[in-house]
Scaffold this active site. Structure first.
Site, PDB file in Angstrom:
ATOM      1  N   ASN A  83       0.758  -1.162  -0.066  1.00 46.56           N
ATOM      2  CA  ASN A  83       0.056  -0.044  -0.034  1.00 46.56           C
ATOM      3  C   ASN A  83       0.937   1.349  -0.052  1.00 46.56           C
ATOM      4  OD1 ASN A  83       0.717   0.627   2.765  1.00 46.56           O
ATOM      5  ND2 ASN A  83      -0.336  -1.264   3.290  1.00 46.56           N
ATOM      6  N   ASP A  94      -4.635  -9.529  12.718  1.00 49.37           N
ATOM      7  CA  ASP A  94      -4.742  -8.289  13.281  1.00 49.37           C
ATOM      8  C   ASP A  94      -3.797  -8.026  14.303  1.00 49.37           C
ATOM      9  OD1 ASP A  94      -5.586  -5.637  14.244  1.00 49.37           O
ATOM     10  OD2 ASP A  94      -7.283  -6.153  13.320  1.00 49.37           O
TER      11      ASP A  94
HETATM   12  N1  CTP Z   1      -3.359  -3.034  12.498  1.00 51.43           N
HETATM   13  C1  CTP Z   1      -2.555  -3.934  12.816  1.00 51.43           C
HETATM   14  N2  CTP Z   1      -2.715  -5.348  12.033  1.00 51.43           N
HETATM   15  C2  CTP Z   1      -3.382  -5.340  11.070  1.00 51.43           C
HETATM   16  C3  CTP Z   1      -4.361  -4.334  10.702  1.00 51.43           C
HETATM   17  C4  CTP Z   1      -4.199  -3.035  11.158  1.00 51.43           C
HETATM   18  O1  CTP Z   1      -2.012  -4.078  13.663  1.00 51.43           O
HETATM   19  N3  CTP Z   1      -3.425  -6.657  10.455  1.00 51.43           N
HETATM   20  C5  CTP Z   1      -3.432  -1.631  13.063  1.00 51.43           C
HETATM   21  C6  CTP Z   1      -2.763  -0.592  12.202  1.00 51.43           C
HETATM   22  O2  CTP Z   1      -1.268  -0.506  12.698  1.00 51.43           O
HETATM   23  C7  CTP Z   1      -3.657   0.501  12.907  1.00 51.43           C
HETATM   24  C8  CTP Z   1      -5.110   0.114  12.974  1.00 51.43           C
HETATM   25  O3  CTP Z   1      -4.824  -1.453  13.422  1.00 51.43           O
HETATM   26  O4  CTP Z   1      -3.396   1.005  13.988  1.00 51.43           O
HETATM   27  C9  CTP Z   1      -6.021   0.173  11.715  1.00 51.43           C
HETATM   28  O5  CTP Z   1      -6.960  -0.863  11.802  1.00 51.43           O
HETATM   29  P1  CTP Z   1      -7.736  -1.283  10.653  1.00 51.43           P
HETATM   30  O6  CTP Z   1      -8.405  -0.159  10.476  1.00 51.43           O
HETATM   31  O7  CTP Z   1      -8.345  -2.588  11.197  1.00 51.43           O
HETATM   32  O8  CTP Z   1      -7.005  -1.615   9.578  1.00 51.43           O
HETATM   33  P2  CTP Z   1      -7.759  -1.600   8.300  1.00 51.43           P
HETATM   34  O9  CTP Z   1      -6.924  -2.590   7.593  1.00 51.43           O
HETATM   35  O10 CTP Z   1      -7.540  -0.066   7.765  1.00 51.43           O
HETATM   36  O11 CTP Z   1      -9.218  -2.019   8.749  1.00 51.43           O
HETATM   37  P3  CTP Z   1     -10.522  -1.708   7.594  1.00 51.43           P
HETATM   38  O12 CTP Z   1     -10.090  -2.540   6.541  1.00 51.43           O
HETATM   39  O13 CTP Z   1     -11.731  -2.512   8.598  1.00 51.43           O
HETATM   40  O14 CTP Z   1     -10.606  -0.250   7.691  1.00 51.43           O
END
Ligand code: CTP
Length: 393
Positions: free
Chosen positions: A206, A302
């Protein structure tokens, strides 16, 4: 209030680097006063440094003063910090013995400001026991010694003796001038994107640049914290004083986080971890004339949510949320689901902020407050966010 930095330049080949140091400090709104020894003026003209700092460059104890101040006393009093760079073996010897036979050595004895010393010389001179004894003596007396870097030396040899590069010297100055309110705190920060390999030559990733996470790591380290930065691939240099571990994939990041997390007082996860990773392929994907390609993606752990589930009571957990819509609703849900003490949310479709930009505009949420922070550069924002985290404690 602007800080006064006295740059004491002694006569070594690395004097040229001080032109950039003076320029960077002036651009960062420090008031810079340069004092050169006579030997230093043989390498770079005082005029160059005068033009850059917009202040007179002093070289001599006995030139008539431009004001009625006693020159060595007024500069010594005015200084918030003195950096001697490059510091020759000869000048280090003079400092260690308390000799005051020119303007710079006199100022060092007269100032109450912290003095930092950056030795630069041939590696054998640097390793000479007399020079080492003098440096250790200065350290004992409260001077800060900035170790020389290793690499190619002007004498044609390789070894330790190079003056560190200008951005590094500026970081040392900024760190020295920052208050130590995070002293004794262990902080874990994740930053940057992750890369999830599709095959041996391709990956999914990304646009995260790592700038926000690195700015937080730098600011926390400057404020005295012991910082572990676990970083996905970025082009950024590691911030001064930070323990950095570089990783590629989300799984690697999780493994490194698990090694240190339980020991940390504060965990700030800024990394844009890929939510999915392709099923590993050993060989390069070949085009075989087909119209489309199916790739199976498996979900990545996550990392933040797992830390939330395992968090100890006195640990603070901070997450980020980059959202394209329903910022508040999504951020609040994430904070609750991942059991966070704070979430920092930004909209990804605001031009000039967010991913890859030097600026960001965020809203901070905790379970009992919301605060909108105006758009600012990520370095300034890092300090604002640390102030808020400090107040959570
Ligand atoms: N994060 C993490 N591990 C992941 C995904 C996210 O530690 N596999 C952490 C990021 O560092 C940030 C936060 O979680 O602090 C962001 O969360 P999230 O929004 O769930 O990540 P997205 O991938 O953007 O979620 P979504 O797709 O639901 O928007």
């Amino acid at each position: 209030m602007e800080k006064n930095i006295v740059l004491g330049i002694t006569g070594g080949i690395a004097v040229y680097k001080m032109v950039e140091v003076a320029s960077r400090l002036t651009k960062e709104n420090f008031e810079v006063y340069v004092i050169m020894t006579e030997a230093a003026t043989k390498f770079v003209s005082p005029l160059t440094l005068q033009a850059i700092t917009h202040n007179p460059v002093e070289t001599d104890l006995f030139t008539p003063p431009q004001t009625y101040d006693v020159k060595h006393i007024s500069l010594a009093d005015r200084a918030d910090l003195v950096l001697i760079a490059p510091a020759t073996a000869n000048f280090i010897g003079k400092m260690a013995r308390g000799i005051a036979d020119d303007l710079l050595s006199t100022i060092i004895l007269a100032t109450g400001a912290p003095v930092m010393v950056a030795p630069a010389m041939n590696k054998n001179m640097y390793n000479n026991p007399i020079v080492q004894d003098n440096l250790n003596y200065l350290k004992e007396k409260g001077f800060t010694i900035i170790n020389p870097a290793s690499g190619y030396l002007a004498c044609g040899e390789q070894g330790q003796g190079r003056l560190p590069e200008p951005p590094v010297l500026v970081e040392h100055i900024e760190k020295q001038l920052t208050s130590d309110d995070f002293e004794g705190k262990k902080i874990l920060i994740t930053a940057g994107p992750t890369r999830e390999p599709l095959d041996p030559v391709r990956f999914i990733s990304n646009y995260s640049s790592g700038k926000m996470g690195y700015a937080l790591a730098r600011a926390a380290s400057f404020r005295g914290a012991n910082v572990n930065l676990i970083s996905g691939p970025t082009d950024l240099p590691p911030p001064l004083g930070v323990n950095i571990v570089r990783v590629e994939t989300g799984l690697e990041m999780e493994k490194e986080v698990n090694k240190v997390a339980s020991d940390c007082d504060i965990i700030i996860m800024v990394a844009a971890v890929a939510d999915f990773r392709p099923e590993a392929r050993k060989n390069k994907i070949k085009k075989t004339g087909q119209e489309s390609l199916q790739i199976t993606l498996n979900s990545n752990p996550d990392i933040l949510a797992k830390r939330g589930a395992n968090k100890s009571e006195d640990q603070l957990l901070v997450g980020f949320a980059a959202e394209s819509q329903q910022l508040e609703d999504n951020a609040l849900k994430k904070m609750e689901r991942k059991k966070l003490d704070m979430i920092i949310a930004n909209k990804i479709n605001v031009s000039g902020t967010g991913f890859n930009s030097d600026h960001n505009q965020v809203t901070i949420y905790t379970p009992n407050m919301k605060e909108q922070i105006p758009k600012m550069n990520k370095r300034a924002l890092a300090d604002v966010l640390l102030d808020k985290i400090y107040n959570l404690d």
